[in-house]
Motif scaffolding. Sequence first.
Motif, PDB file in Angstrom:
ATOM      1  N   ASP A  24       0.866  -1.182   0.000  1.00 17.27           N
ATOM      2  CA  ASP A  24       0.000   0.000   0.000  1.00 17.27           C
ATOM      3  C   ASP A  24       0.900   1.228   0.000  1.00 17.27           C
ATOM      4  O   ASP A  24       1.483   1.569   1.030  1.00 17.27           O
ATOM      5  N   PRO A  25       1.015   1.917  -1.129  1.00 17.20           N
ATOM      6  CA  PRO A  25       1.908   3.077  -1.158  1.00 17.20           C
ATOM      7  C   PRO A  25       1.281   4.257  -0.430  1.00 17.20           C
ATOM      8  O   PRO A  25       0.110   4.223  -0.040  1.00 17.20           O
ATOM      9  N   ILE A  26       2.057   5.301  -0.284  1.00 18.34           N
ATOM     10  CA  ILE A  26       1.526   6.541   0.269  1.00 18.34           C
ATOM     11  C   ILE A  26       0.507   7.097  -0.725  1.00 18.34           C
ATOM     12  O   ILE A  26       0.746   7.087  -1.939  1.00 18.34           O
ATOM     13  N   SER A  27      -0.606   7.562  -0.202  1.00 13.57           N
ATOM     14  CA  SER A  27      -1.687   8.025  -1.052  1.00 13.57           C
ATOM     15  C   SER A  27      -1.221   9.121  -2.008  1.00 13.57           C
ATOM     16  O   SER A  27      -0.559  10.084  -1.602  1.00 13.57           O
ATOM     17  N   GLY A  28      -1.548   8.939  -3.273  1.00 12.22           N
ATOM     18  CA  GLY A  28      -1.184   9.946  -4.268  1.00 12.22           C
ATOM     19  C   GLY A  28       0.179   9.754  -4.896  1.00 12.22           C
ATOM     20  O   GLY A  28       0.542  10.474  -5.835  1.00 12.22           O
ATOM     21  N   HIS A  29       0.942   8.800  -4.401  1.00  6.98           N
ATOM     22  CA  HIS A  29       2.264   8.572  -4.982  1.00  6.98           C
ATOM     23  C   HIS A  29       2.130   7.902  -6.349  1.00  6.98           C
ATOM     24  O   HIS A  29       1.481   6.884  -6.499  1.00  6.98           O
ATOM     25  N   VAL A  30       2.803   8.495  -7.312  1.00  9.36           N
ATOM     26  CA  VAL A  30       2.721   8.064  -8.692  1.00  9.36           C
ATOM     27  C   VAL A  30       3.595   6.826  -8.942  1.00  9.36           C
ATOM     28  O   VAL A  30       3.192   5.866  -9.568  1.00  9.36           O
ATOM     29  N   SER A  31       4.791   6.884  -8.421  1.00 11.55           N
ATOM     30  CA  SER A  31       5.770   5.826  -8.697  1.00 11.55           C
ATOM     31  C   SER A  31       5.737   4.756  -7.615  1.00 11.55           C
ATOM     32  O   SER A  31       5.608   5.060  -6.433  1.00 11.55           O
ATOM     33  N   LEU A  32       5.871   3.506  -8.054  1.00  2.00           N
ATOM     34  CA  LEU A  32       5.935   2.385  -7.115  1.00  2.00           C
ATOM     35  C   LEU A  32       6.970   1.398  -7.612  1.00  2.00           C
ATOM     36  O   LEU A  32       6.986   1.034  -8.792  1.00  2.00           O
ATOM     37  N   PHE A  33       7.842   1.002  -6.713  1.00  2.00           N
ATOM     38  CA  PHE A  33       8.946   0.101  -7.048  1.00  2.00           C
ATOM     39  C   PHE A  33       8.871  -1.146  -6.174  1.00  2.00           C
ATOM     40  O   PHE A  33       8.490  -1.081  -5.011  1.00  2.00           O
ATOM     41  N   TRP A  34       9.289  -2.255  -6.724  1.00  2.00           N
ATOM     42  CA  TRP A  34       9.521  -3.482  -5.960  1.00  2.00           C
ATOM     43  C   TRP A  34      11.005  -3.831  -6.055  1.00  2.00           C
ATOM     44  O   TRP A  34      11.596  -3.784  -7.148  1.00  2.00           O
ATOM     45  N   TYR A  35      11.566  -4.183  -4.900  1.00  2.00           N
ATOM     46  CA  TYR A  35      12.954  -4.616  -4.829  1.00  2.00           C
ATOM     47  C   TYR A  35      13.020  -5.942  -4.077  1.00  2.00           C
ATOM     48  O   TYR A  35      12.211  -6.224  -3.193  1.00  2.00           O
ATOM     49  N   GLN A  36      14.040  -6.726  -4.415  1.00  2.00           N
ATOM     50  CA  GLN A  36      14.321  -7.969  -3.703  1.00  2.00           C
ATOM     51  C   GLN A  36      15.657  -7.802  -3.000  1.00  2.00           C
ATOM     52  O   GLN A  36      16.639  -7.396  -3.624  1.00  2.00           O
ATOM     53  N   GLN A  37      15.691  -8.092  -1.710  1.00  2.00           N
ATOM     54  CA  GLN A  37      16.938  -7.947  -0.962  1.00  2.00           C
ATOM     55  C   GLN A  37      17.289  -9.271  -0.308  1.00  2.00           C
ATOM     56  O   GLN A  37      16.661  -9.686   0.672  1.00  2.00           O
ATOM     57  N   ALA A  38      18.290  -9.928  -0.870  1.00  2.00           N
ATOM     58  CA  ALA A  38      18.769 -11.169  -0.284  1.00  2.00           C
ATOM     59  C   ALA A  38      19.644 -10.847   0.926  1.00  2.00           C
ATOM     60  O   ALA A  38      20.141  -9.727   1.059  1.00  2.00           O
ATOM     61  N   LEU A  39      19.840 -11.835   1.766  1.00  2.00           N
ATOM     62  CA  LEU A  39      20.603 -11.637   2.990  1.00  2.00           C
ATOM     63  C   LEU A  39      22.010 -11.124   2.682  1.00  2.00           C
ATOM     64  O   LEU A  39      22.725 -11.704   1.867  1.00  2.00           O
ATOM     65  N   GLN A  41      22.865  -8.498   1.055  1.00  2.00           N
ATOM     66  CA  GLN A  41      22.979  -7.804  -0.230  1.00  2.00           C
ATOM     67  C   GLN A  41      22.179  -6.512  -0.216  1.00  2.00           C
ATOM     68  O   GLN A  41      21.319  -6.304   0.641  1.00  2.00           O
ATOM     69  N   GLY A  42      22.465  -5.655  -1.197  1.00  2.00           N
ATOM     70  CA  GLY A  42      21.647  -4.465  -1.357  1.00  2.00           C
ATOM     71  C   GLY A  42      20.362  -4.799  -2.087  1.00  2.00           C
ATOM     72  O   GLY A  42      20.232  -5.876  -2.675  1.00  2.00           O
ATOM     73  N   PRO A  43      19.385  -3.905  -2.046  1.00  2.00           N
ATOM     74  CA  PRO A  43      18.134  -4.141  -2.770  1.00  2.00           C
ATOM     75  C   PRO A  43      18.391  -4.261  -4.276  1.00  2.00           C
ATOM     76  O   PRO A  43      19.123  -3.460  -4.849  1.00  2.00           O
ATOM     77  N   GLU A  44      17.792  -5.270  -4.879  1.00  2.00           N
ATOM     78  CA  GLU A  44      17.896  -5.481  -6.325  1.00  2.00           C
ATOM     79  C   GLU A  44      16.556  -5.141  -6.962  1.00  2.00           C
ATOM     80  O   GLU A  44      15.512  -5.657  -6.554  1.00  2.00           O
ATOM     81  N   PHE A  45      16.607  -4.310  -7.989  1.00  2.00           N
ATOM     82  CA  PHE A  45      15.388  -3.844  -8.657  1.00  2.00           C
ATOM     83  C   PHE A  45      14.621  -5.003  -9.289  1.00  2.00           C
ATOM     84  O   PHE A  45      15.200  -5.873  -9.946  1.00  2.00           O
ATOM     85  N   LEU A  46      13.314  -4.988  -9.090  1.00  2.00           N
ATOM     86  CA  LEU A  46      12.448  -5.981  -9.732  1.00  2.00           C
ATOM     87  C   LEU A  46      11.590  -5.320 -10.814  1.00  2.00           C
ATOM     88  O   LEU A  46      11.646  -5.699 -11.977  1.00  2.00           O
ATOM     89  N   GLN A  54       2.977  -0.569 -15.855  1.00  2.00           N
ATOM     90  CA  GLN A  54       4.238  -1.210 -15.472  1.00  2.00           C
ATOM     91  C   GLN A  54       5.279  -0.840 -16.532  1.00  2.00           C
ATOM     92  O   GLN A  54       5.311  -1.441 -17.611  1.00  2.00           O
ATOM     93  N   LEU A  55       6.099   0.160 -16.221  1.00  2.00           N
ATOM     94  CA  LEU A  55       7.017   0.686 -17.218  1.00  2.00           C
ATOM     95  C   LEU A  55       8.300  -0.125 -17.344  1.00  2.00           C
ATOM     96  O   LEU A  55       8.976  -0.051 -18.373  1.00  2.00           O
ATOM     97  N   ASP A  56       8.650  -0.852 -16.318  1.00  2.00           N
ATOM     98  CA  ASP A  56       9.907  -1.594 -16.356  1.00  2.00           C
ATOM     99  C   ASP A  56       9.735  -2.847 -15.511  1.00  2.00           C
ATOM    100  O   ASP A  56       9.428  -2.750 -14.328  1.00  2.00           O
ATOM    101  N   LYS A  57       9.899  -3.989 -16.133  1.00  2.00           N
ATOM    102  CA  LYS A  57       9.870  -5.246 -15.371  1.00  2.00           C
ATOM    103  C   LYS A  57      11.114  -6.054 -15.655  1.00  2.00           C
ATOM    104  O   LYS A  57      11.125  -7.277 -15.505  1.00  2.00           O
ATOM    105  N   SER A  58      12.157  -5.349 -16.042  1.00  2.00           N
ATOM    106  CA  SER A  58      13.389  -6.025 -16.451  1.00  2.00           C
ATOM    107  C   SER A  58      14.078  -6.762 -15.309  1.00  2.00           C
ATOM    108  O   SER A  58      14.893  -7.647 -15.545  1.00  2.00           O
ATOM    109  N   GLY A  59      13.774  -6.409 -14.077  1.00  5.29           N
ATOM    110  CA  GLY A  59      14.428  -7.048 -12.947  1.00  5.29           C
ATOM    111  C   GLY A  59      13.753  -8.307 -12.447  1.00  5.29           C
ATOM    112  O   GLY A  59      14.310  -9.014 -11.594  1.00  5.29           O
ATOM    113  N   LEU A  60      12.580  -8.615 -12.944  1.00  2.10           N
ATOM    114  CA  LEU A  60      11.887  -9.833 -12.494  1.00  2.10           C
ATOM    115  C   LEU A  60      12.733 -11.035 -12.904  1.00  2.10           C
ATOM    116  O   LEU A  60      13.033 -11.203 -14.083  1.00  2.10           O
TER     117      LEU A  60
END
Lengths: 113, 109
Positions: A24-39, A41-46, A54-60
């Motif tokens: 649930d993003p902050i109300s009115g926020h246009v952009s939404l990102f999903w990241y995967q963070q393995a133990l 490691q830094g967050p990896e873009f999904l 959905q403008l970019d799904k290259s990280g799935l």
Amino acid sequence: GAGVSQSPRYKVAKRGQDVALRCDPISGHVSLFWYQQALGQGPEFLTYFQNEAQLDKSGLPSDRFFAERPEGSVSTLKIQRTQQEDSAVYLCASSLERGRVGAFGSGTRLTVV
Amino acid sequence: AQRVTQPEKLLSVFKGAPVELKCNYSYSGSPELFWYVQYSRQRLQLLLRHISRESIKGFTADLNKGETSFHLKKPFAQEEDSAMYYCALLDNYGQNFVFGPGTRLSVLP
């Protein structure tokens, strides 16, 4: 709400089970990102949404991963036939600005056993 | 493709000592650089961004395009600065937001 909300906080899935993670993003926020963070490691873009698009799904990592944001607000990340390597913290972030990561949620820790 | 590296997984300093967290990036355009921080049991949050040229909690970072670096510095570390620090890059199309692997800063009393 005051911030980005993710549910559940923790999820244990048996290998092969399907899971759905909610953001649930902050109300009115246009952009939404999903990241995967393995133990350890830094967050990896999904994937990235601008409103409902959905403008970019290259990280799935595989076609078992699917994300949607049908009305431009709540988003769901679905993982089918979970594997042990899917175990990670899945982070959601939203922003008023296009393309820029703003506030993060607390994440969902997925453990596949 | 753009990439962010943080060579130190762990950095330990004593309270009051200067601290520098290294960040290097590879990108041919004009990226926007950020530092994020994650304190224990808290969510990831933005610390500062290079375009703002601001100092947050005593931290500063200067973008050095020649060295492709964006190191985070603080002259006198405090125990409450102990956290994970992530450097991140946004490409100049505003489409790819990439994080480094992170550095754990431990400030010892």
